[in-house]
Enzyme design. Sequence first.
Site: not given
Length: 410
Positions: A17, A112-113
């Site tokens: 993350d 973003d993950e």
Amino acid sequence: MTNPLLHWDGPAIGLLDLDAFFASVEQLDHPEWRGKPVIVGGSPEGRGVVSTASYEARPYGVHSAMPSAQARRLCPDAIWTGGNFARYREMSNRVMSFILDETPLMEQVSVDEAFFDVTPGRYSRESPIEICRRIQSNVSELGITCSIGLGTNKTVAKIASERQKPRGLTVVPPGTEASFLAPLPVRAMSGIGAATERRLCEMGITTLGKLAEADLREMELAFGVHGPSMVVRAQGLERSQVLGADVEEDPKSVSNERTFPVDLTERDEVVAAVRHVSALVGSRLRRKGLAGHVVTLKLRRDMSHTRTMRSQLSEMTDDEHVFGEAAVALLDQMWAEGSPVRLVGVGVSGFDDDVSFQMDLLDQGDEEARLRKKRLRDLSVAADEVRSKFGSDALSYGRDLRFGYRQPKD
């Protein structure tokens, strides 16, 4: 002395993350903004929402999905920017390439993950912990940071990734899942939103340890198919699979999407939309004679914000009452109430796989549960037949009337 944690036995699944990603990229590209509160989001003068707030803005109470006008009141001196999404995608691609350098089993959840599988012996004999440290180091060299959770399944990895932010690496070794999860509040587990949390608290269940001890039948009555799965996940016994890029491109899938003329922001609206689209997919599956066990949920706020997440079922199915509820269970992992949703997509795949998962714990020896499941599927089949004979508008559920049912074309 050799660290025993470096000798990992069993599945090793990580969740990367990126820390305050959009804001971190802005601070990287604008050195004068470093150390100052930065908010990336829509205009405070309109109906905009916060996409990301830097860690300097968070002590003021600013967080993602918050209305921009409220964030401006809380942090009036913050630096505001609408964002540079081409730049964010560029940085995201570079980060994801670091994961792919270590394993092909990467499942990107959002910009973003991403989940990744670094189980020893699959593609490397190196310690999963050392691999995670190397990924973090490579990301840091870009000028941004990430937090990683490492465990034996996705639920544990996701929760672990949030324990130490920013720049955290939280490791839950095999065999310690239950003790790691037990003291945490139920809301710590993805898939448990505000409404579910309230209902659990009314039942006297406030921690994941209490949830792990809950009666499966009682949970099924209270929450449907989502109930027993919550118990299994709270016990740390979820069996996860990270689906690599090859699954993303698999043409053997049946899916449907709906774009709505007005953004959906209320939970009941979004849940109804997921069930509505699931029904369209179920109808197509049955017409094609297909059943799968991989469920994909897709949510889009606008062209720059799309999130996708998958889960696996313990059985092959063509019934939206089964895979649709699995899609609903994914919702709280991807979406915060109040955040606008413009598009909802649901897909089912994994038609030809050799499924050898555990049988549903609730269904073992529970004739009533099996009969209920059969009745729901029979209802869907009957609805298919009515629409086929009299037209797609001949029969609709309340949720379909809200969105306008149209039987999908193959």
